[in-house]
Write a protein that holds these residues in place. Structure first.
Motif, short mmCIF file in Angstrom:
data_model
loop_
_atom_site.label_atom_id
_atom_site.label_comp_id
_atom_site.label_asym_id
_atom_site.label_seq_id
_atom_site.Cartn_x
_atom_site.Cartn_y
_atom_site.Cartn_z
N ILE A 195 4.26 -14.83 -1.08
CA ILE A 195 3.90 -13.53 0.59
C ILE A 195 5.08 -13.80 1.65
N ASN A 196 5.16 -12.90 2.14
CA ASN A 196 5.75 -13.62 3.66
C ASN A 196 4.94 -13.61 4.82
N GLY A 197 4.60 -14.81 5.13
CA GLY A 197 3.62 -14.80 6.29
C GLY A 197 3.89 -14.89 7.87
N LEU A 198 6.14 -14.17 8.24
CA LEU A 198 5.13 -14.04 9.01
C LEU A 198 5.35 -13.23 9.99
N LEU A 199 4.60 -12.32 9.16
CA LEU A 199 4.94 -10.69 9.70
C LEU A 199 3.59 -10.58 10.73
N SER A 200 2.94 -9.59 10.91
CA SER A 200 1.75 -10.15 11.70
C SER A 200 0.26 -10.25 10.45
N MET A 201 -0.85 -10.73 11.54
CA MET A 201 -1.99 -11.11 10.22
C MET A 201 -2.63 -9.97 9.40
N ASP A 202 -2.48 -8.32 10.26
CA ASP A 202 -2.77 -7.47 9.66
C ASP A 202 -2.13 -7.72 7.97
N GLU A 203 -0.73 -6.87 8.17
CA GLU A 203 0.40 -6.68 7.05
C GLU A 203 0.39 -8.35 6.23
N VAL A 204 0.22 -9.18 6.58
CA VAL A 204 0.06 -10.45 5.61
C VAL A 204 -1.26 -9.85 4.83
N ARG A 205 -2.22 -9.57 5.83
CA ARG A 205 -3.42 -9.06 4.53
C ARG A 205 -3.45 -8.49 4.13
N SER A 206 -2.66 -6.89 4.18
CA SER A 206 -2.58 -6.74 3.33
C SER A 206 -1.15 -6.64 1.65
N SER A 207 -0.20 -7.50 2.30
CA SER A 207 0.52 -8.35 1.44
C SER A 207 -0.83 -9.25 -0.10
N LEU A 208 -1.15 -9.59 0.55
CA LEU A 208 -2.56 -10.58 0.07
C LEU A 208 -3.41 -10.13 -1.21
N LYS A 209 -3.98 -8.36 -0.07
CA LYS A 209 -4.60 -7.22 -1.52
C LYS A 209 -3.96 -7.18 -2.39
#
Ligand code: AMP
Length: 215
Positions: A195-209
């Motif tokens: 997953i792309n970890g360069l996005l905001s913390m919330d966006e990374v969290r959404s990708s993770l979910k």
């Protein structure tokens, strides 16, 4: 569910692991935290690893595998998040064997991708609150002007001894030499997702979910 969070230092593994602990009650197993605890409490093992860690080198496989084995033997949690472990192929093999022994599967290996320039910026300037663990950054999220943590009011600013440019270079080198081969290892086993970890913390969290089918 048992997962590994893979990524270079500063990729955001700890931050995202915290989210999974809070939302799913998973158990975070961070070898970095375990080693820092040992270092702070002055145990023999702590003294042994302190210098290695401050240089940015990896501690021996034997030590970290021992720490993880102890935790796996004692925990019955909803699932484990391996954060900062495994970091070598030997550790990855050992983890496979340990999970098998306790009849657990490895469900996902999630790589949090970030580029090196972003990593250096993120790490140099990072601090955490000694009271509640809230993460701050000199440029992007500075400490409140009154010097008190915005979450718990503590004035205890903690900076990691190895969060400086010199140790970080060595930590990155260790990552590329010893840890990055794990991407191929887990890809070949069929459980790697990036997953792309360069996005905001919330966006990374959404990708993770999303990749964990939690939405
Ligand atoms: P971390 O908090 O994950 O960035 O780890 C901090 C430091 O602890 C690393 O730079 C290593 O010196 C040591 N360390 C943490 N986990 C491991 C591991 N799995 N294998 C070897 N050394 C580790």
């Amino acid at each position: 569910m048992n997962i590994i969070l893979l990524g270079a230092p500063g990729a955001g593994k700890g931050t995202q692991a915290q989210f999974l602990v809070e939302s799913l009650g998973m158990v975070q197993l961070s070898t970095g935290d375990m080693l820092r605890e040992a270092k702070d409490s002055g145990t023999e093992m702590g003294k042994l690893v302190a210098e290695v860690m401050s240089r940015g080198d990896l501690v021996t496989d034997e030590i970290v595998i021992g720490l993880i084995k102890e935790k796996l033997d004692g925990e019955q949690g909803a699932g484990f998040i391996f954060d900062g472990f495994p970091r070598t192929l030997a550790q990855a093999d050992a983890l496979g064997a340990l999970l098998k022994e306790c009849n657990r599967d490895l469900d996902r290996v999630i790589e949090i991708q970030v580029d090196d320039t972003a990593l250096i910026k993120r790490i140099v300037g990072r601090s955490t609150c000694g009271g509640c663990g809230q993460v701050y950054h000199d440029e992007t999220k500075p400490w409140p002007l009154n010097g008190q943590c915005s979450i718990c009011g503590s004035t205890d600013v903690k900076r990691r001894a190895d969060d400086n440019e010199e140790s970080l270079k060595q930590r990155l080198m260790e990552y590329y030499k010893k840890t990055s081969p794990l991407l191929g290892y887990y890809f070949a086993k069929g459980n790697l997702i990036s997953i792309n970890g360069l996005l905001s913390m919330d966006e990374v969290r959404s990708s993770l979910k999303k990749v964990l089918n939690l939405t």
